[in-house]
Motif scaffolding. Structure first.
Motif, PDB file in Angstrom:
ATOM      1  N   ALA A   1      13.368  41.055 -34.617  1.00 24.13           N
ATOM      2  CA  ALA A   1      13.116  41.086 -33.221  1.00 24.13           C
ATOM      3  C   ALA A   1      14.379  39.878 -32.868  1.00 24.13           C
ATOM      4  CB  ALA A   1      11.770  41.343 -32.671  1.00 24.13           C
ATOM      5  N   LEU A   2      14.753  39.801 -31.677  1.00 24.05           N
ATOM      6  CA  LEU A   2      15.690  38.791 -31.385  1.00 24.05           C
ATOM      7  C   LEU A   2      14.991  39.115 -29.870  1.00 24.05           C
ATOM      8  CD1 LEU A   2      19.251  39.396 -32.724  1.00 24.05           C
ATOM      9  CD2 LEU A   2      17.164  37.762 -33.931  1.00 24.05           C
ATOM     10  N   ALA A   3      14.788  37.806 -29.222  1.00 24.23           N
ATOM     11  CA  ALA A   3      13.873  38.059 -28.260  1.00 24.23           C
ATOM     12  C   ALA A   3      15.415  37.013 -27.422  1.00 24.23           C
ATOM     13  CB  ALA A   3      13.092  36.613 -28.075  1.00 24.23           C
ATOM     14  N   TYR A   4      15.429  37.333 -25.739  1.00 28.17           N
ATOM     15  CA  TYR A   4      16.264  36.730 -24.610  1.00 28.17           C
ATOM     16  C   TYR A   4      16.063  37.117 -23.577  1.00 28.17           C
ATOM     17  CZ  TYR A   4      18.643  41.977 -23.861  1.00 28.17           C
ATOM     18  OH  TYR A   4      18.099  42.943 -23.882  1.00 28.17           O
ATOM     19  N   VAL A   5      16.666  36.069 -22.654  1.00 27.22           N
ATOM     20  CA  VAL A   5      15.626  36.354 -20.899  1.00 27.22           C
ATOM     21  C   VAL A   5      17.750  36.577 -21.040  1.00 27.22           C
ATOM     22  CG1 VAL A   5      14.827  35.372 -19.089  1.00 27.22           C
ATOM     23  CG2 VAL A   5      14.186  34.957 -20.968  1.00 27.22           C
TER      24      VAL A   5
ATOM     25  N   GLY B   1      14.361  33.248 -36.837  1.00 27.28           N
ATOM     26  CA  GLY B   1      13.533  31.649 -37.278  1.00 27.28           C
ATOM     27  C   GLY B   1      13.492  30.624 -36.018  1.00 27.28           C
ATOM     28  N   HIS B   2      13.696  31.785 -34.899  1.00 24.32           N
ATOM     29  CA  HIS B   2      13.873  30.208 -33.564  1.00 24.32           C
ATOM     30  C   HIS B   2      13.224  30.878 -32.267  1.00 24.32           C
ATOM     31  CE1 HIS B   2      17.519  28.786 -35.672  1.00 24.32           C
ATOM     32  NE2 HIS B   2      17.776  27.377 -35.418  1.00 24.32           N
ATOM     33  N   GLY B   3      12.462  29.210 -31.550  1.00 20.16           N
ATOM     34  CA  GLY B   3      11.598  30.042 -30.570  1.00 20.16           C
ATOM     35  C   GLY B   3      10.738  31.265 -30.702  1.00 20.16           C
ATOM     36  N   VAL B   4      10.597  32.008 -30.087  1.00 24.48           N
ATOM     37  CA  VAL B   4       9.943  33.335 -30.115  1.00 24.48           C
ATOM     38  C   VAL B   4      10.633  34.813 -31.062  1.00 24.48           C
ATOM     39  CG1 VAL B   4       8.250  32.885 -28.287  1.00 24.48           C
ATOM     40  CG2 VAL B   4      10.456  34.078 -27.611  1.00 24.48           C
ATOM     41  N   SER B   5      11.597  34.672 -32.338  1.00 22.05           N
ATOM     42  CA  SER B   5      12.250  35.373 -32.182  1.00 22.05           C
ATOM     43  C   SER B   5      12.048  35.664 -33.707  1.00 22.05           C
ATOM     44  CB  SER B   5      13.540  35.566 -32.423  1.00 22.05           C
ATOM     45  OG  SER B   5      14.398  35.808 -31.172  1.00 22.05           O
ATOM     46  N   GLU B   6      11.684  36.887 -33.746  1.00 21.03           N
ATOM     47  CA  GLU B   6      11.090  37.549 -35.646  1.00 21.03           C
ATOM     48  C   GLU B   6      11.497  36.632 -36.877  1.00 21.03           C
ATOM     49  OE1 GLU B   6       8.716  41.333 -35.138  1.00 21.03           O
ATOM     50  OE2 GLU B   6      10.279  41.993 -35.663  1.00 21.03           O
TER      51      GLU B   6
ATOM     52  N   ILE C   1      16.081  42.577 -29.235  1.00 23.14           N
ATOM     53  CA  ILE C   1      16.458  44.082 -29.785  1.00 23.14           C
ATOM     54  C   ILE C   1      15.880  43.156 -31.414  1.00 23.14           C
ATOM     55  CG2 ILE C   1      18.569  44.100 -28.321  1.00 23.14           C
ATOM     56  CD1 ILE C   1      20.256  43.023 -30.158  1.00 23.14           C
ATOM     57  N   THR C   2      16.772  44.816 -31.875  1.00 22.17           N
ATOM     58  CA  THR C   2      16.293  44.765 -33.159  1.00 22.17           C
ATOM     59  C   THR C   2      17.604  43.848 -33.676  1.00 22.17           C
ATOM     60  OG1 THR C   2      15.100  46.436 -33.575  1.00 22.17           O
ATOM     61  CG2 THR C   2      16.061  45.594 -35.421  1.00 22.17           C
ATOM     62  N   GLY C   3      17.706  42.892 -34.486  1.00 21.35           N
ATOM     63  CA  GLY C   3      18.538  42.377 -35.314  1.00 21.35           C
ATOM     64  C   GLY C   3      19.335  42.877 -36.370  1.00 21.35           C
TER      65      GLY C   3
END
Length: 247
Positions: free
Chosen positions: A14-18, A63-68, A7-9
């Motif tokens: 772009a924020l990644a989640y599962v 700024g963490h993992g695969v998030s922008e 989603i766009t934070g």
């Protein structure tokens, strides 16, 4: 295993989640400082939740993992808002917040913001207020001066890269402290702490326990466990704690 969604934070990243679908309340794993949703505890708990038929969410702050985003641009307040945005977009209904290290602090902030939805809270080596009581309190006068003048300072860590601490992180942290007043949590709480944790002191675990106002709060010290809290016995204890607070 579910695929990564985005989603766009609130800051435009772009924020990644599962998200793993299942019965509620949804278990939300909040990772630590410079950690991400591919960490041992996050992945283990996702597999456990899937076997148990439980809804589960893991995520990467900006700024963490695969998030922008750049890690050095982040702050506690921003990362809490990132997590809140993902939770709001990916879930509905009751939540169990599971916060590891810095995620424990973020979980405390979300417990205030999302109080009407929270069914339980599990803190794993929770590190509330660490920017002030850990970083700033441990700096020498010279380090404090460098940080304030240059806006950043690097600290040695037990991991591959040094910790980069920014002035913004410290100043924002002061706006989000949670150990200076009572923490109402009208749901079951389990705090887990290793006796050999080199990053979070026992006193921090006790301070958080003393500040939480809950009808059912327990603090468990585990002999020999370190900050990772990821050996098989510790992982089983986390699972058990989630079950206990889920109602």
């Amino acid at each position: 295993m579910a695929e990564i969604s985005r989603i766009t934070g609130p800051e435009g990243h772009a924020l990644a989640y599962v998200k793993t679908e299942g019965a509620g309340p949804c278990v939300v794993f909040l990772s630590g400082y410079k950690s991400d949703m591919e960490g041992t505890k996050a992945v283990h708990l996702e597999a456990w939740a899937e076997r148990e038929g439980r809804a589960f969410l893991r995520l990467d702050y900006s700024g963490h993992g695969v998030s922008e985003g750049r890690f050095e641009d982040g702050t506690i307040g921003q990362w809490a808002s990132d997590a809140e945005a993902v939770i709001s977009a990916a879930t509905d209904g009751p939540l169990v917040l599971v916060g590891s290290s810095m995620g424990g602090w973020i979980g405390c902030l979300l417990a205030k913001r999302l109080a009407a939805r929270v069914a339980g809270f599990v803190g794993i080596a929770a590190a509330p207020d660490f920017t002030e009581d850990g970083f700033w309190a441990g700096f020498s006068e010279a380090e404090r001066a460098t940080l304030m003048e240059t806006g950043r300072i690097e600290l040695p860590s037990d991991y591959d890269e040094p910790y980069l601490v920014t002035r913004a992180l410290i100043e924002d942290g002061r706006e989000n402290l949670v150990l200076r007043a009572p923490l109402p949590m009208a749901w079951p709480v389990r705090l887990l702490q290793g006796t050999e944790d080199g990053s979070v002191k026992r006193e921090t675990a006790l301070a958080l326990f003393d500040h939480i106002e809950s009808p059912d709060a327990r603090l468990t010290f585990v002999t020999g466990a370190n900050h990772g809290f990821s050996d098989p016995a510790c992982l089983r204890l986390i699972e058990q704690s989630i079950v206990e607070v889920s109602g």
